[in-house]
Design an enzyme around this catalytic site. Structure first.
Site, PDB file in Angstrom:
ATOM      1  N   SER A  75      25.837  35.285  50.500  1.00  0.00           N
ATOM      2  CA  SER A  75      25.158  34.571  49.427  1.00  0.00           C
ATOM      3  C   SER A  75      24.314  33.416  49.999  1.00  0.00           C
ATOM      4  O   SER A  75      23.436  33.644  50.819  1.00  0.00           O
ATOM      5  CB  SER A  75      26.189  34.083  48.409  1.00  0.00           C
ATOM      6  OG  SER A  75      25.570  33.709  47.206  1.00  0.00           O
ATOM      7  N   HIS A 109      29.349  40.908  43.699  1.00  0.00           N
ATOM      8  CA  HIS A 109      28.799  39.920  44.619  1.00  0.00           C
ATOM      9  C   HIS A 109      29.753  39.612  45.767  1.00  0.00           C
ATOM     10  O   HIS A 109      29.315  39.409  46.902  1.00  0.00           O
ATOM     11  CB  HIS A 109      28.476  38.636  43.852  1.00  0.00           C
ATOM     12  CG  HIS A 109      27.745  37.611  44.654  1.00  0.00           C
ATOM     13  ND1 HIS A 109      26.524  37.848  45.249  1.00  0.00           N
ATOM     14  CD2 HIS A 109      28.069  36.326  44.980  1.00  0.00           C
ATOM     15  CE1 HIS A 109      26.115  36.772  45.892  1.00  0.00           C
ATOM     16  NE2 HIS A 109      27.033  35.834  45.757  1.00  0.00           N
TER      17      HIS A 109
END
Length: 286
Positions: free
Chosen positions: A111, A263
């Site tokens: 991320s 994610h």
């Protein structure tokens, strides 16, 4: 501390959990230094090195593994003097390599950590052997100037603190997992505890002020280091479309995506990621 690596038949690996001083900031670090190629792991926003909890022991079979909590997050200092910019985070990564006397390393980021990894590659390309990007952030602009200005007003910290307290760790975990059954009490505790630090809101405000925008397409095209992009097809935070665009802009990149993964792909697909990393880095599987 001894952690079990892989399955029951795997050998055990000793990890050192300690604090190191980098850029006048106390940094929490977990490492297993061996006579093997080094890989440095960088977590994302409001996360910690716990992001790699399942992947890290697998990697230690074939790499010297170093995982840090970035300033402001995890167990690291919530500094009120650190400059929370991507450029300075990249400088901290390089200082960490200096600390362990590493000329070069594989740099892996999840991320926001992926963006920091790419900033590191821009800052010192000769020291980054290859990039591994897990659901990397991309193309986010800098914060709105009005919001940055507002952050200097006396009441802003109270608003930030109230918003953090209102956030549900469980709700946030559900947003980053595709398979909610994988969420554990340990994860809730690990991701929730740093939010209770009195200086956590202050560090987030400083990140808001200091964070540059993500690298532009033109800047990305100057990163010629081989890059492996690993993505969850159900990612709600950084959609797969961002991964596809990054793969187009990075001159020497490949993208691999996984269905039924969100994610936090490092928690949902650790075995698959481990195999891809071994293949990409050229490290022979045992």
């Amino acid at each position: 501390m001894t952690l079990q690596i892989g399955g029951e038949d795997e050998e055990e690996m000793d990890y050192t959990k300690t604090y190191i001083r980098l850029l006048n900031t106390n940094i929490y670090c977990e490492h297993a230094i061996q006579d093997k190629p080094p890989i440095l792991l960088i977590h994302g926003f409001v996360a910690s090195s716990y992001t790699f909890n399942r992947l890290k022991p697998m990697l230690a079979n074939d790499f010297s593994v170093i995982a840090i909590d970035l300033p402001g997050f995890g167990k690291s200092e919530k500094s009120t003097t650190f400059t929370y910019s991507f450029d300075n985070y990249a400088e901290l990564v390089l200082k960490c390599m200096d600390h362990f006397q590493l000329d070069e390393a594989f740099i892996a980021g999840h991320s926001m950590g992926g963006q920091i990894a790419m900033y590191t590659a821009i800052k010192s390309p000769r020291r980054v052997k290859k990039l591994i990007l897990f659901c990397s952030s991309g193309y986010l602009p800098r914060a709105n100037p009005y919001l940055i200005y507002s952050s200097y007003l006396p009441f802003f910290q109270l608003i930030a603190k109230r918003k953090i307290n209102a956030q549900s760790v469980v709700r946030n975990l559900k947003n980053v997992f595709y398979d909610h059954s994988l969420i554990t009490k340990d994860q809730i505790e690990e991701y929730g505890k740093p939010l209770q630090d009195k200086n956590f809101p202050k560090s987030l405000i400083r990140l808001l002020r200091h964070r540059e925008g993500d690298l532009s397409s033109n800047e990305l095209r100057n990163i010629h280091i081989p890059a492996l992009l690993l993505w969850g097809e159900e990612d709600k935070v950084v959609p797969l479309t961002i991964g596809k665009k990054l793969c187009q802009d990075l001159p020497n990149a490949q993208l691999i995506s996984y269905d039924k993964a969100g994610h936090l792909i490092t928690e949902e697909k650790p075995n698959e990621l481990w195999k891809q990393i071994l293949s990409f880095t050229g490290v022979r599987m045992k």
